[in-house]
Design a protein around this motif. Structure first.
Motif, PDB file in Angstrom:
ATOM      1  N   MET A 173       6.668 -57.758  29.220  1.00 56.55           N
ATOM      2  CA  MET A 173       7.924 -57.653  30.321  1.00 56.55           C
ATOM      3  C   MET A 173       8.107 -56.284  30.240  1.00 56.55           C
ATOM      4  SD  MET A 173       8.599 -60.450  31.976  1.00 56.55           S
ATOM      5  CE  MET A 173      10.157 -61.172  32.308  1.00 56.55           C
ATOM      6  N   ARG A 174       8.380 -55.166  31.354  1.00 55.51           N
ATOM      7  CA  ARG A 174       8.200 -54.005  31.524  1.00 55.51           C
ATOM      8  C   ARG A 174      10.062 -54.260  31.511  1.00 55.51           C
ATOM      9  NH1 ARG A 174       3.953 -52.475  34.469  1.00 55.51           N
ATOM     10  NH2 ARG A 174       2.941 -53.785  35.039  1.00 55.51           N
ATOM     11  N   ILE A 175      10.746 -52.501  30.687  1.00 50.37           N
ATOM     12  CA  ILE A 175      11.752 -52.057  30.602  1.00 50.37           C
ATOM     13  C   ILE A 175      12.226 -51.211  31.866  1.00 50.37           C
ATOM     14  CG2 ILE A 175      13.080 -50.976  29.601  1.00 50.37           C
ATOM     15  CD1 ILE A 175      12.073 -51.249  27.084  1.00 50.37           C
ATOM     16  N   MET A 176      13.022 -51.418  32.796  1.00 47.44           N
ATOM     17  CA  MET A 176      13.430 -50.236  34.073  1.00 47.44           C
ATOM     18  C   MET A 176      14.397 -49.674  33.069  1.00 47.44           C
ATOM     19  SD  MET A 176      14.552 -50.794  37.933  1.00 47.44           S
ATOM     20  CE  MET A 176      13.333 -51.529  38.649  1.00 47.44           C
ATOM     21  N   GLY A 177      13.629 -47.771  33.869  1.00 46.44           N
ATOM     22  CA  GLY A 177      15.177 -47.315  33.646  1.00 46.44           C
ATOM     23  C   GLY A 177      15.143 -46.360  34.670  1.00 46.44           C
ATOM     24  N   LEU A 178      16.724 -46.258  34.985  1.00 44.59           N
ATOM     25  CA  LEU A 178      17.521 -45.570  36.122  1.00 44.59           C
ATOM     26  C   LEU A 178      18.281 -44.763  35.273  1.00 44.59           C
ATOM     27  CD1 LEU A 178      19.176 -48.732  37.220  1.00 44.59           C
ATOM     28  CD2 LEU A 178      16.747 -47.837  38.292  1.00 44.59           C
ATOM     29  N   ASP A 179      18.366 -43.372  36.987  1.00 48.86           N
ATOM     30  CA  ASP A 179      19.272 -42.255  36.566  1.00 48.86           C
ATOM     31  C   ASP A 179      20.115 -42.488  37.433  1.00 48.86           C
ATOM     32  OD1 ASP A 179      20.326 -39.749  36.015  1.00 48.86           O
ATOM     33  OD2 ASP A 179      18.740 -38.975  37.605  1.00 48.86           O
ATOM     34  N   ALA A 226      12.264 -46.031  37.399  1.00 49.93           N
ATOM     35  CA  ALA A 226      11.076 -45.486  36.344  1.00 49.93           C
ATOM     36  C   ALA A 226      10.745 -47.358  35.991  1.00 49.93           C
ATOM     37  CB  ALA A 226      11.436 -44.705  35.105  1.00 49.93           C
ATOM     38  N   VAL A 227       9.883 -47.298  35.505  1.00 52.30           N
ATOM     39  CA  VAL A 227       9.325 -48.797  34.899  1.00 52.30           C
ATOM     40  C   VAL A 227       7.982 -48.207  33.191  1.00 52.30           C
ATOM     41  CG1 VAL A 227       9.263 -49.960  37.111  1.00 52.30           C
ATOM     42  CG2 VAL A 227       7.577 -48.998  36.149  1.00 52.30           C
ATOM     43  N   SER A 228       8.313 -49.073  32.826  1.00 49.42           N
ATOM     44  CA  SER A 228       7.290 -49.099  31.551  1.00 49.42           C
ATOM     45  C   SER A 228       6.203 -49.792  31.752  1.00 49.42           C
ATOM     46  CB  SER A 228       8.149 -49.620  29.923  1.00 49.42           C
ATOM     47  OG  SER A 228       8.252 -51.120  30.193  1.00 49.42           O
ATOM     48  N   ASP A 229       5.137 -49.453  30.693  1.00 44.97           N
ATOM     49  CA  ASP A 229       4.049 -50.487  30.795  1.00 44.97           C
ATOM     50  C   ASP A 229       4.205 -51.826  29.965  1.00 44.97           C
ATOM     51  OD1 ASP A 229       2.043 -50.133  27.833  1.00 44.97           O
ATOM     52  OD2 ASP A 229       3.739 -48.884  28.625  1.00 44.97           O
ATOM     53  N   GLU A 230       3.231 -52.589  30.422  1.00 40.27           N
ATOM     54  CA  GLU A 230       3.714 -54.419  29.992  1.00 40.27           C
ATOM     55  C   GLU A 230       3.395 -53.944  28.042  1.00 40.27           C
ATOM     56  OE1 GLU A 230       1.643 -57.361  31.339  1.00 40.27           O
ATOM     57  OE2 GLU A 230       2.216 -56.864  33.465  1.00 40.27           O
ATOM     58  N   LEU A 231       3.726 -52.507  27.926  1.00 45.04           N
ATOM     59  CA  LEU A 231       3.598 -53.309  25.554  1.00 45.04           C
ATOM     60  C   LEU A 231       4.268 -52.221  25.992  1.00 45.04           C
ATOM     61  CD1 LEU A 231      -0.512 -52.220  25.975  1.00 45.04           C
ATOM     62  CD2 LEU A 231       1.057 -53.894  24.735  1.00 45.04           C
ATOM     63  N   ARG A 232       5.130 -51.689  26.993  1.00 45.25           N
ATOM     64  CA  ARG A 232       6.459 -51.053  26.836  1.00 45.25           C
ATOM     65  C   ARG A 232       5.968 -49.416  25.828  1.00 45.25           C
ATOM     66  NH1 ARG A 232      11.140 -55.257  25.404  1.00 45.25           N
ATOM     67  NH2 ARG A 232      11.370 -56.203  27.322  1.00 45.25           N
ATOM     68  N   TRP A 233       4.955 -48.860  26.129  1.00 45.78           N
ATOM     69  CA  TRP A 233       4.449 -47.884  25.570  1.00 45.78           C
ATOM     70  C   TRP A 233       4.857 -46.584  26.581  1.00 45.78           C
ATOM     71  CZ3 TRP A 233      -0.675 -49.093  23.445  1.00 45.78           C
ATOM     72  CH2 TRP A 233      -0.719 -50.190  22.498  1.00 45.78           C
ATOM     73  N   THR A 234       4.749 -46.226  27.513  1.00 45.21           N
ATOM     74  CA  THR A 234       4.452 -45.107  28.409  1.00 45.21           C
ATOM     75  C   THR A 234       6.010 -45.520  29.591  1.00 45.21           C
ATOM     76  OG1 THR A 234       3.574 -45.720  29.982  1.00 45.21           O
ATOM     77  CG2 THR A 234       2.194 -43.906  28.087  1.00 45.21           C
ATOM     78  N   ALA A 235       6.501 -44.450  30.207  1.00 49.17           N
ATOM     79  CA  ALA A 235       6.902 -44.553  31.153  1.00 49.17           C
ATOM     80  C   ALA A 235       6.214 -44.102  32.473  1.00 49.17           C
ATOM     81  CB  ALA A 235       8.965 -44.064  31.246  1.00 49.17           C
ATOM     82  N   GLU A 240       9.478 -57.141  41.463  1.00 53.08           N
ATOM     83  CA  GLU A 240       8.487 -56.814  42.302  1.00 53.08           C
ATOM     84  C   GLU A 240       8.111 -56.498  40.688  1.00 53.08           C
ATOM     85  OE1 GLU A 240       6.862 -53.200  44.429  1.00 53.08           O
ATOM     86  OE2 GLU A 240       8.343 -54.257  45.016  1.00 53.08           O
ATOM     87  N   HIS A 241       8.452 -55.968  39.659  1.00 61.37           N
ATOM     88  CA  HIS A 241       7.804 -55.502  38.185  1.00 61.37           C
ATOM     89  C   HIS A 241       7.635 -56.231  37.149  1.00 61.37           C
ATOM     90  CE1 HIS A 241       6.636 -51.568  40.246  1.00 61.37           C
ATOM     91  NE2 HIS A 241       7.323 -51.471  41.230  1.00 61.37           N
ATOM     92  N   GLU A 242       8.039 -57.093  37.850  1.00 58.60           N
ATOM     93  CA  GLU A 242       8.734 -58.393  35.876  1.00 58.60           C
ATOM     94  C   GLU A 242       9.390 -57.423  35.379  1.00 58.60           C
ATOM     95  OE1 GLU A 242       4.873 -59.658  35.276  1.00 58.60           O
ATOM     96  OE2 GLU A 242       4.844 -60.991  36.943  1.00 58.60           O
ATOM     97  N   VAL A 243      10.577 -56.951  35.525  1.00 56.12           N
ATOM     98  CA  VAL A 243      11.877 -56.459  34.290  1.00 56.12           C
ATOM     99  C   VAL A 243      11.857 -56.928  33.510  1.00 56.12           C
ATOM    100  CG1 VAL A 243      13.629 -54.527  34.456  1.00 56.12           C
ATOM    101  CG2 VAL A 243      11.773 -54.215  35.555  1.00 56.12           C
ATOM    102  N   SER A 244      12.712 -57.255  32.106  1.00 57.80           N
ATOM    103  CA  SER A 244      13.039 -58.064  31.482  1.00 57.80           C
ATOM    104  C   SER A 244      14.711 -57.418  30.814  1.00 57.80           C
ATOM    105  CB  SER A 244      12.288 -58.559  30.598  1.00 57.80           C
ATOM    106  OG  SER A 244      12.109 -57.403  29.678  1.00 57.80           O
ATOM    107  N   GLU A 245      14.406 -56.102  31.037  1.00 60.75           N
ATOM    108  CA  GLU A 245      15.634 -55.600  30.747  1.00 60.75           C
ATOM    109  C   GLU A 245      16.200 -54.299  30.947  1.00 60.75           C
ATOM    110  OE1 GLU A 245      15.657 -53.930  26.018  1.00 60.75           O
ATOM    111  OE2 GLU A 245      14.179 -55.438  26.260  1.00 60.75           O
ATOM    112  N   ILE A 246      17.255 -53.565  31.382  1.00 54.08           N
ATOM    113  CA  ILE A 246      17.068 -52.417  32.051  1.00 54.08           C
ATOM    114  C   ILE A 246      17.819 -50.636  30.807  1.00 54.08           C
ATOM    115  CG2 ILE A 246      18.373 -51.044  33.911  1.00 54.08           C
ATOM    116  CD1 ILE A 246      18.628 -53.665  35.005  1.00 54.08           C
ATOM    117  N   VAL A 247      17.346 -49.862  31.295  1.00 51.05           N
ATOM    118  CA  VAL A 247      18.272 -48.883  30.194  1.00 51.05           C
ATOM    119  C   VAL A 247      18.756 -47.762  31.744  1.00 51.05           C
ATOM    120  CG1 VAL A 247      17.862 -46.834  29.338  1.00 51.05           C
ATOM    121  CG2 VAL A 247      16.738 -48.719  28.552  1.00 51.05           C
ATOM    122  N   VAL A 248      19.988 -47.882  31.133  1.00 50.04           N
ATOM    123  CA  VAL A 248      20.889 -46.166  32.182  1.00 50.04           C
ATOM    124  C   VAL A 248      21.120 -45.521  31.943  1.00 50.04           C
ATOM    125  CG1 VAL A 248      22.473 -47.082  33.752  1.00 50.04           C
ATOM    126  CG2 VAL A 248      21.800 -48.282  33.423  1.00 50.04           C
ATOM    127  N   GLY A 249      20.821 -44.380  32.378  1.00 48.49           N
ATOM    128  CA  GLY A 249      21.579 -43.043  31.532  1.00 48.49           C
ATOM    129  C   GLY A 249      23.275 -42.924  31.911  1.00 48.49           C
TER     130      GLY A 249
END
Length: 138
Positions: free
Chosen positions: A1-7, A16-25, A49-58
């Motif tokens: 599952m991916r992580i979503m980043g929000l500004d 933004a979204v991470s890759d499935e391994l959570r290495w890159t945004a 759509e991107h199978e996000v399991s958690e979110i990071v908000v700046g």
């Protein structure tokens, strides 16, 4: 599952979204904020759509580390987002990420018009990448 980043901004939300391994945004898009809170529906679509399991908000903090009015608004948004999407939402110190994004775009000689369109997405990418880097160091 991916992580979503929000500004989260006054008029736009960089995504933004991470890759499935959570290495890159990777920068994904910019969502326009609306009076009817329609941006939450659009974010929910992107989560599915991107199978996000958690979110990071700046979280915009003052330079001395305190949280001002803009930070309080962001915290309220993050809480509302977490409740509506039933996902964990993390707040991440975003001090100077928009400045760093602007500087990177200037160094890449991106035109002013194009910078305005992509700076929020790039800031979201920086927020998410910093978060990803912090969790892989654990």
């Amino acid at each position: 599952m991916r992580i979503m980043g929000l500004d989260y901004g006054d008029r736009k939300i960089g995504v933004a979204v991470s890759d499935e391994l959570r290495w890159t945004a990777q920068g994904l898009t910019v969502v326009e904020r609306r009076r009817d809170s329609g941006e939450l529906d659009r974010l929910a679509e992107l989560v599915r759509e991107h199978e996000v399991s958690e979110i990071v908000v700046g979280l915009p903090k003052n330079m001395n580390g305190t949280i001002g009015p803009r930070g309080e608004i962001t915290i309220a948004f993050a809480e509302q987002l977490g409740q509506q999407l039933d996902l964990p939402v993390h707040l991440w110190d975003e001090r100077l990420t928009t400045v760093a994004a602007e500087r990177t775009l200037l160094e890449a000689d991106v035109s002013r018009k194009k910078r305005k369109r992509v700076v929020d997405k790039m800031a979201a990418t920086l927020i998410l990448q910093n978060y990803l880097d912090s969790i892989t160091k654990r």
